[in-house]
Design a protein around this motif. Structure first.
Motif, short mmCIF file in Angstrom:
data_model
loop_
_atom_site.label_atom_id
_atom_site.label_comp_id
_atom_site.label_asym_id
_atom_site.label_seq_id
_atom_site.Cartn_x
_atom_site.Cartn_y
_atom_site.Cartn_z
N LEU A 113 0.96 -1.10 0.10
CA LEU A 113 -0.02 0.17 0.07
C LEU A 113 0.81 1.33 0.13
O LEU A 113 0.58 2.29 -0.67
N GLU A 114 1.87 1.21 0.90
CA GLU A 114 2.73 2.33 1.15
C GLU A 114 3.48 2.65 -0.32
O GLU A 114 3.44 3.99 -1.07
N ALA A 115 4.09 1.71 -1.05
CA ALA A 115 4.59 1.59 -2.35
C ALA A 115 3.85 2.15 -3.22
O ALA A 115 4.21 3.01 -4.26
N TRP A 116 2.66 1.81 -3.39
CA TRP A 116 1.61 2.10 -4.27
C TRP A 116 1.31 3.58 -4.31
O TRP A 116 1.28 4.27 -5.17
N LEU A 117 0.93 4.15 -3.05
CA LEU A 117 0.65 5.40 -2.99
C LEU A 117 1.86 6.35 -3.28
O LEU A 117 1.72 7.39 -3.80
N ILE A 162 -8.75 -11.60 3.78
CA ILE A 162 -9.35 -10.57 2.88
C ILE A 162 -9.24 -9.46 3.47
O ILE A 162 -9.39 -9.16 4.44
N THR A 163 -8.42 -8.30 2.70
CA THR A 163 -8.43 -7.06 3.39
C THR A 163 -9.55 -6.33 3.14
O THR A 163 -10.30 -6.18 2.07
N TRP A 164 -9.75 -5.23 3.94
CA TRP A 164 -10.66 -4.15 3.68
C TRP A 164 -9.98 -2.98 4.41
O TRP A 164 -8.95 -2.98 4.80
N HIS A 165 -11.00 -1.74 4.20
CA HIS A 165 -10.43 -0.48 4.76
C HIS A 165 -9.27 0.01 3.77
O HIS A 165 -9.27 -0.67 2.64
N GLY A 166 -8.22 0.65 4.09
CA GLY A 166 -7.06 1.14 3.20
C GLY A 166 -6.44 2.23 3.14
O GLY A 166 -5.65 2.31 4.37
N PHE A 167 -6.80 3.38 2.45
CA PHE A 167 -5.86 4.76 2.49
C PHE A 167 -6.84 5.67 2.38
O PHE A 167 -8.06 5.70 2.16
N ALA A 209 -4.04 8.12 -11.58
CA ALA A 209 -2.64 7.89 -11.01
C ALA A 209 -2.51 6.74 -10.13
O ALA A 209 -1.66 6.02 -10.29
N LEU A 210 -3.65 6.82 -9.32
CA LEU A 210 -3.80 5.46 -8.66
C LEU A 210 -3.90 4.04 -9.38
O LEU A 210 -3.26 3.12 -9.09
N MET A 211 -4.91 4.25 -10.64
CA MET A 211 -4.94 2.90 -11.11
C MET A 211 -3.81 2.81 -12.03
O MET A 211 -3.38 1.49 -12.22
N ALA A 212 -3.01 3.84 -12.48
CA ALA A 212 -1.84 3.50 -13.20
C ALA A 212 -0.71 2.67 -12.48
O ALA A 212 0.11 2.06 -13.04
N SER A 213 -0.78 3.06 -11.18
CA SER A 213 0.20 2.73 -10.26
C SER A 213 0.44 1.58 -9.52
O SER A 213 1.13 0.98 -8.95
N PHE A 214 -1.20 0.86 -9.61
CA PHE A 214 -1.39 -0.34 -8.77
C PHE A 214 -0.37 -1.37 -9.09
O PHE A 214 0.16 -2.07 -7.90
N GLU A 216 2.44 -1.58 -10.03
CA GLU A 216 3.83 -1.37 -9.84
C GLU A 216 4.05 -1.90 -8.25
O GLU A 216 5.32 -2.71 -7.91
N ALA A 217 3.20 -1.89 -7.49
CA ALA A 217 3.03 -2.28 -6.18
C ALA A 217 2.54 -3.72 -5.73
O ALA A 217 3.11 -4.74 -5.10
N PHE A 218 1.45 -4.11 -6.81
CA PHE A 218 1.03 -5.44 -6.17
C PHE A 218 0.64 -6.48 -7.69
O PHE A 218 0.53 -7.52 -7.60
N GLY A 219 1.52 -5.91 -8.76
CA GLY A 219 1.39 -6.80 -10.13
C GLY A 219 -0.15 -7.17 -10.75
O GLY A 219 -1.14 -6.39 -10.02
N GLY A 220 0.15 -7.21 -11.68
CA GLY A 220 -1.12 -7.39 -12.56
C GLY A 220 -1.52 -6.19 -13.13
O GLY A 220 -0.86 -5.14 -13.24
N ALA A 221 -2.72 -6.15 -13.81
CA ALA A 221 -3.15 -5.07 -14.58
C ALA A 221 -3.93 -3.93 -13.78
O ALA A 221 -4.55 -4.41 -12.88
#
Length: 221
Positions: A113-117, A162-167, A209-214, A216-221
């Motif tokens: 999450l940190e790397a994504w943001l 399963i994760t929830w909440h977030g940032f 920016a969030l969608m384009a960077s996801f 980079e941190a978590f893999g996938g499209a």
């Protein structure tokens, strides 16, 4: 009922809410989706939204850190962390990922999450980072050398992997509203936003920016 492995891990679905969402409504919807994911009946999902002005208390919140002179609603969130403000101009991201298929490592998830943001903010022209012993995303405080200002908060909960909440990312909220709490229990540093740092980004640009960077941190499209 499908088994948990019946939903193949692919790109998470993205949902963007245009109007502010009431906090209890968001919690109920998240809880419903997380239960469906745990049962193998739904896929991963990232929900981007705003809330009306309110304060939420994490599991470590202290009563003395809430002042609330404006009388905003307060809620027990069930996530980790302390007091957090949510309100218009802040992009909240509720991140529902399946850690059963992502390594079952909560610490690695938080680092993701940190790397994504950090990557998303970099796309927007903000150099942010983490700080030892402090949760969230920080920038150097231009007004007070040697101090930091918080631009993004992180608070997570994990149920049956399963994760929830977030940032919560400060785009252009009313920063005076943060005076109602000690944000995340940190008294010696302030809060800031993209606009306060001179980046007049729209919410749509932040979402892009969030969608384009996801990946980079978590893999996938």
């Amino acid at each position: 009922m499908l088994s948990p492995s019946a939903i193949a891990l692919g790109p998470p679905s993205w949902q963007v809410s245009d109007a502010p969402v009431a906090y209890p409504e968001a919690m109920a919807e998240m809880e419903r989706h997380v239960a469906a994911m745990a049962a193998g009946e739904a896929g991963e999902r990232i929900w981007l939204l705003e809330h009306p002005p309110l304060f939420t208390a994490g599991t470590s919140a202290r009563a003395e850190d809430l002042f609330n002179p404006r009388g905003f609603p307060t809620y027990r969130a069930g996530r980790g962390g302390q007091w957090t403000y949510h309100g218009p101009g802040q992009r909240v991201g509720y991140v529902m990922l399946d850690l059963r298929q992502r390594g079952q490592d909560i610490r690695a998830y938080v680092h993701g999450l940190e790397a994504w943001l950090v990557a998303a903010l970099d796309r927007l022209g903000i150099r942010a980072g983490t700080r030892e012993g402090r949760v969230g995303l920080w920038v150097a405080d231009r007004r007070q050398p040697g101090r930091d200002a918080k631009i993004g908060a992180i608070g997570v909960r994990v149920t049956r992997w399963i994760t929830w909440h977030g940032f919560a990312l400060n785009v252009d909220p009313d920063l005076d509203h943060f005076d109602g709490i000690v944000p995340c229990g940190v008294r010696e540093h302030g809060v800031t936003s993209l606009w306060n740092e001179g980046i007049a980004a729209s919410m749509e640009e932040v979402d892009s920016a969030l969608m384009a960077s996801f990946a980079e941190a978590f893999g996938g499209a």
